[in-house]
Scaffold this motif. Structure first.
Motif, short mmCIF file in Angstrom:
data_model
loop_
_atom_site.label_atom_id
_atom_site.label_comp_id
_atom_site.label_asym_id
_atom_site.label_seq_id
_atom_site.Cartn_x
_atom_site.Cartn_y
_atom_site.Cartn_z
N PHE A 71 -4.77 3.91 3.32
CA PHE A 71 -4.98 2.28 4.12
C PHE A 71 -4.06 1.86 4.68
N LYS A 96 -0.92 4.46 -0.66
CA LYS A 96 -2.34 4.57 -0.09
C LYS A 96 -2.08 4.89 1.18
N ASP A 110 -4.48 2.76 8.41
CA ASP A 110 -5.87 1.54 8.93
C ASP A 110 -5.48 0.41 9.01
N LEU A 114 1.34 -1.12 0.57
CA LEU A 114 0.37 -0.16 -0.30
C LEU A 114 0.76 1.59 0.41
#
Length: 355
Positions: free
Chosen positions: A248, A245, A251, A240
């Motif tokens: 993401f 990203k 998270d 990611l």
């Protein structure tokens, strides 16, 4: 083993006579501890006491030699045992084959397999799985598939370990179509994929830059209550971050921490490298502070990445402060560190690959 030997001495002192089983257990124990000298000493003591070794004993010695990395000695040892009436079994050959596979000597593992078959001993699931594993590690997928077909012809059922070896092999050569085919097949035969298998699939898809498929396998793990481990999260977060990203990745990192999984140095390397590549130097520094909080010493690579990031931002003062902090922590700067400090450059991807 010290306690086991003291019990053995008690047996001798009390006038009782140890039997072949007693000696074989001690021989096995010493090999498990990596002490081959005392294992052979126990074998000689048994022979001196006129106690004939059993096939169980001979197998323990062969297996023990393989465990301590002395596989090359097993051929002469086996020939010596044959003269003493030893009848080898699949257990004997499986130990030798697995020993050669673990040493990366897959050609010798294959020749042992042929010798086994020529001796009239039928290979079993363990034999074939070891060979599939070794062949896949050596990127010899065609030969691994041939072994898979041998298992089918012999009516041997592939277990989860055999499928894991084969699927991991396909993932390593980036043939995700082949990996998916065997993943579907293992589901069809009623086997349940484990974390190791899912990690292979996730890693395979990340390596071919298919994050969507990698994340779908992560979802399958959660849906099927298969535990996600540190490797799962490290691979996904790395993928990611490479795609930029960050939310993401963040998270997933939070999800990992909420499960009580502790990051290791490699994951911290991935985080700092990924954040700095995306220009998130401050977030990279937060990771450095988090490492301090977890009493994990940062690597030279992590400092190099952060120093290079500050150079790119034109913040030379902070770059040199980090260099001094490295020294304070007892870390020795490498050639790359000085290349950054003198020339203000770092090929992050190359540094990461070297690590």
């Amino acid at each position: 083993m010290d306690d086991a030997c003291s019990v053995m001495n008690d047996i001798l002192k009390s006038g009782l006579k140890p039997n072949v089983f007693t000696y074989t257990l001690l021989i096995e124990g010493f090999f498990k501890k990596g002490d081959s000298n005392r294992a052979f000493g126990m074998f000689d003591q048994m022979v001196a006491a006129n106690i004939a070794p059993s096939d169980f004993t001979f197998n323990a010695v062969i297996s023990g030699l393989c465990k301590v990395g002395r596989v090359s000695e097993t051929k002469d040892m086996l020939n010596n045992f044959l003269k003493q009436g030893f009848i080898p079994s699949s257990v004997t050959y499986n130990s030798i084959i697995d020993g050669f596979v673990k040493q990366g000597a897959v050609d010798l593992a294959q020749s042992t397999y042929r010798e086994m078959c020529e001796s009239g001993i039928s290979p079993n699931v363990i034999t074939c799985t070891s060979l599939i594993n070794g062949l896949c590690r050596s990127r010899k997928i065609d030969l691994a598939l041939r072994m898979y077909n041998v298992m089918k012809i012999m009516g041997l059922e592939m277990d989860i370990a055999a499928y894991s070896a084969l699927i991991d092999g396909f993932c390593k050569v980036q043939d995700m179509e082949g990996a998916c085919k065997f993943f579907s097949e293992l589901l069809e035969v009623g086997l349940v994929p484990n974390s190791v298998l899912y990690n292979s699939m996730i890693s395979g898809f990340v390596n071919v830059n298919n994050m969507e498929a990698a994340l779908s396998f992560h979802k399958k793990m959660i849906d099927n209550n298969v535990p996600c481990d540190l490797q799962t999260y490290t691979t996904l977060i790395n993928g990611l971050l490479k795609e930029g990203k960050l939310n993401f990745a963040s998270d997933l990192y939070s999800e990992m921490l909420s499960k009580g999984i502790i990051p290791d140095t490699f994951l911290y390397n991935v985080l700092v490298n990924g954040l700095c590549n995306q220009g998130q130097i401050e977030k990279g520094l937060k990771i450095l502070k988090e490492m301090d909080g977890n009493n994990i010493t940062p690597t030279v690579l992590i400092y190099n990445t952060l120093i290079a990031g500050h150079f790119r931002e034109g913040n030379l003062q902070e770059a040199f402060r980090l260099h001094d902090e490295m020294l304070d922590k007892g870390l020795v700067p490498d050639d790359t560190t000085y290349d950054i400090l003198v020339n203000g450059k770092l090929n992050i991807s190359h540094a990461h690959a070297r690590a």
